[in-house]
Design a protein around this motif. Structure first.
Motif, PDB file in Angstrom:
ATOM      1  N   PRO A  20       0.823  -1.202   0.000  1.00  0.00           N
ATOM      2  CA  PRO A  20       0.000   0.000   0.000  1.00  0.00           C
ATOM      3  C   PRO A  20       0.854   1.247   0.000  1.00  0.00           C
ATOM      4  O   PRO A  20       2.022   1.236   0.367  1.00  0.00           O
ATOM      5  N   GLU A  21       0.276   2.326  -0.438  1.00  0.00           N
ATOM      6  CA  GLU A  21       0.949   3.605  -0.424  1.00  0.00           C
ATOM      7  C   GLU A  21       0.027   4.641   0.201  1.00  0.00           C
ATOM      8  O   GLU A  21      -1.180   4.465   0.253  1.00  0.00           O
ATOM      9  N   GLY A  22       0.619   5.751   0.658  1.00  0.00           N
ATOM     10  CA  GLY A  22      -0.178   6.831   1.191  1.00  0.00           C
ATOM     11  C   GLY A  22      -0.452   6.701   2.672  1.00  0.00           C
ATOM     12  O   GLY A  22       0.087   5.832   3.353  1.00  0.00           O
ATOM     13  N   PRO A  23      -1.356   7.550   3.230  1.00  0.00           N
ATOM     14  CA  PRO A  23      -1.597   7.605   4.672  1.00  0.00           C
ATOM     15  C   PRO A  23      -2.214   6.347   5.251  1.00  0.00           C
ATOM     16  O   PRO A  23      -2.140   6.102   6.449  1.00  0.00           O
ATOM     17  N   ASP A  24      -2.860   5.519   4.399  1.00  0.00           N
ATOM     18  CA  ASP A  24      -3.488   4.297   4.910  1.00  0.00           C
ATOM     19  C   ASP A  24      -2.549   3.102   4.898  1.00  0.00           C
ATOM     20  O   ASP A  24      -2.956   1.983   5.202  1.00  0.00           O
ATOM     21  N   ALA A  25      -1.265   3.335   4.545  1.00  0.00           N
ATOM     22  CA  ALA A  25      -0.324   2.228   4.396  1.00  0.00           C
ATOM     23  C   ALA A  25      -0.151   1.461   5.692  1.00  0.00           C
ATOM     24  O   ALA A  25      -0.211   0.229   5.716  1.00  0.00           O
ATOM     25  N   ARG A  26       0.068   2.194   6.829  1.00  0.00           N
ATOM     26  CA  ARG A  26       0.310   1.513   8.098  1.00  0.00           C
ATOM     27  C   ARG A  26      -0.914   0.707   8.516  1.00  0.00           C
ATOM     28  O   ARG A  26      -0.800  -0.421   8.995  1.00  0.00           O
ATOM     29  N   ARG A  27      -2.095   1.291   8.335  1.00  0.00           N
ATOM     30  CA  ARG A  27      -3.312   0.583   8.708  1.00  0.00           C
ATOM     31  C   ARG A  27      -3.451  -0.692   7.877  1.00  0.00           C
ATOM     32  O   ARG A  27      -3.822  -1.749   8.374  1.00  0.00           O
ATOM     33  N   SER A  28      -3.143  -0.619   6.588  1.00  0.00           N
ATOM     34  CA  SER A  28      -3.255  -1.780   5.725  1.00  0.00           C
ATOM     35  C   SER A  28      -2.247  -2.852   6.108  1.00  0.00           C
ATOM     36  O   SER A  28      -2.555  -4.042   6.090  1.00  0.00           O
ATOM     37  N   VAL A  29      -1.025  -2.447   6.466  1.00  0.00           N
ATOM     38  CA  VAL A  29      -0.013  -3.407   6.906  1.00  0.00           C
ATOM     39  C   VAL A  29      -0.480  -4.127   8.166  1.00  0.00           C
ATOM     40  O   VAL A  29      -0.351  -5.347   8.292  1.00  0.00           O
ATOM     41  N   LEU A  30      -1.070  -3.379   9.105  1.00  0.00           N
ATOM     42  CA  LEU A  30      -1.589  -3.994  10.323  1.00  0.00           C
ATOM     43  C   LEU A  30      -2.721  -4.960   9.998  1.00  0.00           C
ATOM     44  O   LEU A  30      -2.817  -6.042  10.572  1.00  0.00           O
ATOM     45  N   GLY A  31      -3.569  -4.540   9.062  1.00  0.00           N
ATOM     46  CA  GLY A  31      -4.671  -5.412   8.675  1.00  0.00           C
ATOM     47  C   GLY A  31      -4.185  -6.742   8.117  1.00  0.00           C
ATOM     48  O   GLY A  31      -4.727  -7.804   8.416  1.00  0.00           O
ATOM     49  N   ARG A  32      -3.108  -6.681   7.321  1.00  0.00           N
ATOM     50  CA  ARG A  32      -2.548  -7.905   6.762  1.00  0.00           C
ATOM     51  C   ARG A  32      -1.895  -8.758   7.850  1.00  0.00           C
ATOM     52  O   ARG A  32      -1.977  -9.989   7.810  1.00  0.00           O
ATOM     53  N   ALA A  33      -1.247  -8.112   8.802  1.00  0.00           N
ATOM     54  CA  ALA A  33      -0.642  -8.855   9.915  1.00  0.00           C
ATOM     55  C   ALA A  33      -1.716  -9.574  10.718  1.00  0.00           C
ATOM     56  O   ALA A  33      -1.538 -10.729  11.127  1.00  0.00           O
ATOM     57  N   PHE A  34      -2.863  -8.914  10.920  1.00  0.00           N
ATOM     58  CA  PHE A  34      -3.957  -9.553  11.649  1.00  0.00           C
ATOM     59  C   PHE A  34      -4.507 -10.751  10.866  1.00  0.00           C
ATOM     60  O   PHE A  34      -4.861 -11.785  11.448  1.00  0.00           O
ATOM     61  N   LEU A  35      -4.577 -10.609   9.538  1.00  0.00           N
ATOM     62  CA  LEU A  35      -5.022 -11.724   8.711  1.00  0.00           C
ATOM     63  C   LEU A  35      -4.098 -12.932   8.884  1.00  0.00           C
ATOM     64  O   LEU A  35      -4.554 -14.073   8.996  1.00  0.00           O
ATOM     65  N   VAL A  36      -2.792 -12.665   8.913  1.00  0.00           N
ATOM     66  CA  VAL A  36      -1.813 -13.742   9.084  1.00  0.00           C
ATOM     67  C   VAL A  36      -1.963 -14.373  10.455  1.00  0.00           C
ATOM     68  O   VAL A  36      -1.987 -15.608  10.590  1.00  0.00           O
ATOM     69  N   LEU A  37      -2.092 -13.557  11.496  1.00  0.00           N
ATOM     70  CA  LEU A  37      -2.229 -14.101  12.853  1.00  0.00           C
ATOM     71  C   LEU A  37      -3.494 -14.936  12.989  1.00  0.00           C
ATOM     72  O   LEU A  37      -3.507 -15.959  13.687  1.00  0.00           O
ATOM     73  N   ASP A  38      -4.571 -14.522  12.340  1.00  0.00           N
ATOM     74  CA  ASP A  38      -5.822 -15.283  12.407  1.00  0.00           C
ATOM     75  C   ASP A  38      -5.660 -16.701  11.879  1.00  0.00           C
ATOM     76  O   ASP A  38      -6.390 -17.614  12.284  1.00  0.00           O
ATOM     77  N   CYS A  39      -4.697 -16.900  10.983  1.00  0.00           N
ATOM     78  CA  CYS A  39      -4.474 -18.238  10.419  1.00  0.00           C
ATOM     79  C   CYS A  39      -4.015 -19.234  11.484  1.00  0.00           C
ATOM     80  O   CYS A  39      -4.152 -20.450  11.290  1.00  0.00           O
TER      81      CYS A  39
END
Length: 255
Positions: free
Chosen positions: A7-26
């Motif tokens: 992701p790029e822009g101001p939502d990048a950090r939020r998107s990275v966290l969202g992906r990390a949560f997806l991985v942890l949910d696995c």
């Protein structure tokens, strides 16, 4: 090479966290996962999964096991045990657990459920921790201990997870048949008595702890060598009384 999904822009950090949560949910239920399997579940590219896992391993939330497989790490476990409801349970239960330890001279556990895993949130013992006993201070599949099987017996959700697991192999399917019989015995008697529990030649006696809504919130167990107490049923009244006292206090406090 840059990640085309990055992701790029101001939502990048939020998107990275969202992906990390997806991985942890696995890893729900304490399962081990490979990069390819995580990618299949999340839809993330392998490069992204690798990068997230590397960050989680560095932080301590995930452990690299072997052969490209990963599992939840000790930091996640410590955060779970430190949750307010678990902390209240531990503080309330500890005097009763100590009393059970004194009367039986056994190793006493307080266990809670996390998906299809047992998390041992408290342990009172005179035995020095060794490579043989270290696992019991953390987590294990529900089916692998008396304390866990008590939690499995009283949770329909956990039982559905166990049935889903049974579809993964013939060995798991065969175990399910035995577990179903054990589940019925535990619910009929209100107690699980197990031999070779965790260690060869060790009995355990485990009982459910109920909350104010009548649901099981934890289990307690006392373990001891079969050479010291050949008949584990003699310990059952102490274990049942301990679980009942903790349950009564939880109900009184509205937990």
């Amino acid at each position: 090479m840059s990640d085309p999904e990055a992701p790029e822009g101001p939502d990048a950090r939020r998107s990275v966290l969202g992906r990390a949560f997806l991985v942890l949910d696995c890893f729900a239920g304490g399962v081990e996962m490979s990069v390819s399997r995580i990618g299949q579940r999340t839809g993330l590219p392998p490069a992204t999964v690798h990068r997230i896992l590397a960050s989680l391993v560095e932080w301590g939330g995930v452990e690299h096991v072997s052969h490209g497989r990963y599992r939840l790490g000790s930091r996640i476990w410590r955060l779970g045990v430190g949750a307010p409801q678990v902390r209240v349970l531990r503080e309330l239960a500890q005097p009763y657990l100590v009393d059970l330890h004194i009367h039986t001279a056994g190793t006493v556990y307080l266990a809670v459920r996390d998906g299809s895993d047992t998390v041992f949130s408290d342990r009172i013992t005179r035995v020095r921790r060794s490579t043989d006993t270290r696992w019991v201070a953390r987590r294990a599949p529900l089916s692998q201990s008396g304390a866990g099987r008590v939690l499995l017996a009283y949770s329909d959700e956990a039982w559905e997870l166990q049935k889903a697991l049974a579809q993964t192999s013939d060995e798991a399917a065969a175990e399910l048949e035995w577990l179903e019989q054990e589940r019925t015995r535990i619910r009929d008697r209100g107690i699980a008595i197990s031999s070779d529990d965790g260690l060869k030649g060790r009995y355990s006696v485990a009982c459910p702890v109920f909350g104010f809504d009548g649901m099981v919130v934890a289990s307690i167990a006392v373990a001891f060598p079969d050479t010291r107490i050949p008949d584990p049923t003699t310990v059952a009244p102490w274990a049942k009384a301990t679980a009942r006292s903790i349950s009564n206090d939880l109900v009184e406090l509205g937990y």
